[in-house]
Design a protein around this motif. Structure first.
Motif, PDB file in Angstrom:
ATOM      1  N   TYR A 170       0.925  -1.235  -0.098  1.00 36.31           N
ATOM      2  CA  TYR A 170       0.018   0.039  -0.068  1.00 36.31           C
ATOM      3  C   TYR A 170       0.816   1.308   0.009  1.00 36.31           C
ATOM      4  N   THR A 171       0.366   2.260  -0.515  1.00 40.37           N
ATOM      5  CA  THR A 171       0.908   3.771  -0.466  1.00 40.37           C
ATOM      6  C   THR A 171      -0.156   4.548   0.384  1.00 40.37           C
ATOM      7  N   TYR A 172       0.482   5.578   1.190  1.00 38.47           N
ATOM      8  CA  TYR A 172      -0.640   6.416   1.703  1.00 38.47           C
ATOM      9  C   TYR A 172      -0.024   8.132   1.729  1.00 38.47           C
ATOM     10  N   ASP A 173      -1.014   8.783   2.089  1.00 37.29           N
ATOM     11  CA  ASP A 173      -0.827  10.370   2.085  1.00 37.29           C
ATOM     12  C   ASP A 173      -1.642  10.831   3.252  1.00 37.29           C
ATOM     13  N   LEU A 174      -1.342  11.356   4.282  1.00 37.65           N
ATOM     14  CA  LEU A 174      -1.952  11.736   5.526  1.00 37.65           C
ATOM     15  C   LEU A 174      -1.815  13.235   5.605  1.00 37.65           C
ATOM     16  N   SER A 175      -3.110  13.672   6.088  1.00 36.98           N
ATOM     17  CA  SER A 175      -3.121  15.107   6.084  1.00 36.98           C
ATOM     18  C   SER A 175      -3.971  15.174   7.572  1.00 36.98           C
ATOM     19  N   VAL A 176      -3.434  16.100   8.305  1.00 36.12           N
ATOM     20  CA  VAL A 176      -4.114  16.350   9.520  1.00 36.12           C
ATOM     21  C   VAL A 176      -4.318  18.028   9.735  1.00 36.12           C
ATOM     22  N   MET A 177      -5.580  18.402  10.194  1.00 43.45           N
ATOM     23  CA  MET A 177      -6.021  19.771  10.157  1.00 43.45           C
ATOM     24  C   MET A 177      -5.711  20.460   8.749  1.00 43.45           C
ATOM     25  N   ALA A 178      -5.962  19.887   7.812  1.00 39.98           N
ATOM     26  CA  ALA A 178      -5.490  20.334   6.559  1.00 39.98           C
ATOM     27  C   ALA A 178      -4.066  20.534   6.140  1.00 39.98           C
ATOM     28  N   LEU A 179      -3.189  19.948   7.039  1.00 35.84           N
ATOM     29  CA  LEU A 179      -1.584  20.086   6.774  1.00 35.84           C
ATOM     30  C   LEU A 179      -1.161  18.866   6.280  1.00 35.84           C
ATOM     31  N   PRO A 180      -0.549  18.875   5.195  1.00 38.17           N
ATOM     32  CA  PRO A 180       0.061  17.894   4.529  1.00 38.17           C
ATOM     33  C   PRO A 180       1.074  17.141   5.586  1.00 38.17           C
ATOM     34  N   LEU A 181       0.818  15.873   6.167  1.00 34.68           N
ATOM     35  CA  LEU A 181       1.780  15.394   7.227  1.00 34.68           C
ATOM     36  C   LEU A 181       2.942  14.440   6.730  1.00 34.68           C
ATOM     37  N   THR A 182       2.309  13.273   6.076  1.00 36.69           N
ATOM     38  CA  THR A 182       3.273  12.319   5.782  1.00 36.69           C
ATOM     39  C   THR A 182       2.747  11.550   4.708  1.00 36.69           C
ATOM     40  N   LYS A 183       3.680  10.990   4.112  1.00 40.35           N
ATOM     41  CA  LYS A 183       3.410   9.967   2.800  1.00 40.35           C
ATOM     42  C   LYS A 183       4.367   8.922   3.210  1.00 40.35           C
ATOM     43  N   GLY A 184       3.921   7.623   2.496  1.00 43.20           N
ATOM     44  CA  GLY A 184       4.639   6.294   2.661  1.00 43.20           C
ATOM     45  C   GLY A 184       3.778   5.299   2.179  1.00 43.20           C
ATOM     46  N   GLY A 185       4.637   3.959   2.451  1.00 47.08           N
ATOM     47  CA  GLY A 185       3.971   2.850   1.823  1.00 47.08           C
ATOM     48  C   GLY A 185       4.832   1.870   2.386  1.00 47.08           C
ATOM     49  N   MET A 186       4.238   0.536   2.096  1.00 41.98           N
ATOM     50  CA  MET A 186       5.024  -0.642   2.649  1.00 41.98           C
ATOM     51  C   MET A 186       4.581  -1.816   1.690  1.00 41.98           C
ATOM     52  N   ARG A 187       5.374  -2.676   1.454  1.00 45.14           N
ATOM     53  CA  ARG A 187       5.076  -4.000   0.921  1.00 45.14           C
ATOM     54  C   ARG A 187       4.736  -5.115   2.228  1.00 45.14           C
ATOM     55  N   GLU A 188       3.666  -5.287   2.108  1.00 44.33           N
ATOM     56  CA  GLU A 188       2.937  -6.316   3.407  1.00 44.33           C
ATOM     57  C   GLU A 188       1.997  -7.138   2.822  1.00 44.33           C
ATOM     58  N   ARG A 189       2.214  -8.456   3.183  1.00 44.04           N
ATOM     59  CA  ARG A 189       1.064  -9.260   2.627  1.00 44.04           C
ATOM     60  C   ARG A 189      -0.006  -9.404   3.538  1.00 44.04           C
ATOM     61  N   ASP A 216       6.342  19.556  12.172  1.00 43.01           N
ATOM     62  CA  ASP A 216       4.941  19.241  11.898  1.00 43.01           C
ATOM     63  C   ASP A 216       4.134  19.130  12.933  1.00 43.01           C
ATOM     64  N   LEU A 217       4.495  18.457  14.017  1.00 42.89           N
ATOM     65  CA  LEU A 217       3.709  18.385  15.339  1.00 42.89           C
ATOM     66  C   LEU A 217       3.499  19.801  15.969  1.00 42.89           C
ATOM     67  N   TRP A 218       4.475  20.699  15.941  1.00 40.94           N
ATOM     68  CA  TRP A 218       4.424  22.193  16.389  1.00 40.94           C
ATOM     69  C   TRP A 218       3.376  22.672  15.703  1.00 40.94           C
ATOM     70  N   GLU A 219       3.195  22.707  14.331  1.00 40.84           N
ATOM     71  CA  GLU A 219       2.308  23.314  13.467  1.00 40.84           C
ATOM     72  C   GLU A 219       0.818  22.989  13.858  1.00 40.84           C
ATOM     73  N   ILE A 220       0.785  21.751  14.010  1.00 41.59           N
ATOM     74  CA  ILE A 220      -0.763  20.928  14.658  1.00 41.59           C
ATOM     75  C   ILE A 220      -1.049  21.697  15.895  1.00 41.59           C
TER      76      ILE A 220
END
Length: 167
Positions: free
Chosen positions: A62-81, A102-106
């Motif tokens: 999977y791949t993912y893109d996470l935003s918190v309080m409309a702030l782009p926070l992190t992207k990533g992914g993993m090969r996992e079965r 980023d934590l400070w911005e939140i």
């Protein structure tokens, strides 16, 4: 007429799983702090994936893109079965890191700990009886910081620590 029927069946099958595959339902259930390091705070979402199909799905990655309080926070992914049995719910852990900046911005936005908005956009690469397909997942909701992190002073302590690093 026979050729037309074969052509129609072929087109249906070539259209991919999107016509046959019901999209899994994804629900974020919990948030855990798993570590604190020089680069930031390591966290993980506990996500429940419900497979509504009458056949199992196998997550290959999977791949993912996470935003918190409309702030782009992190992207990533993993090969996992991970296997998602037919018509059942399965828990999956989604690890990620929040950099201190980023934590400070939140924290500067003074969020209501019981209603923090987030948006998770992901792509699940799943293997089905019909082949491999990427299932898009988009989830926007609100998250409540678990009680164990609210009143313990953890958020206040992190906020004071970050306040000491302000320019």
């Amino acid at each position: 007429m026979k050729k037309l029927f074969v052509l129609m069946v072929g087109l249906f099958l070539c259209a991919g799983c999107s016509l046959i595959l019901d999209k899994p339902e994804v629900k974020v259930r919990d948030l855990n702090v798993v570590g604190v390091g020089a680069g930031g705070v390591d966290l993980e979402f506990l996500v429940t994936v419900t497979n509504p199909n009458s056949f199992p799905l196998v997550l290959k990655g999977y791949t993912y893109d996470l935003s918190v309080m409309a702030l782009p926070l992190t992207k990533g992914g993993m090969r996992e079965r991970v296997e998602f049995p037919a018509e059942k719910a399965t828990d999956v852990r989604l690890p990620f890191r929040i950099a201190y900046g980023d934590l400070w911005e939140i924290l500067k936005r003074n969020p209501d700990a019981s209603r923090i908005p987030y948006a998770l956009v992901a792509g699940f690469e799943v293997e089905t009886p019909f082949g491999t397909s990427t299932v898009p997942v988009s989830k926007s909701s609100e998250f409540a910081v678990p009680e164990r992190y609210r009143n313990s002073g953890l958020l206040k302590g992190v906020s004071e620590l970050l306040n000491g690093f302000r320019p």
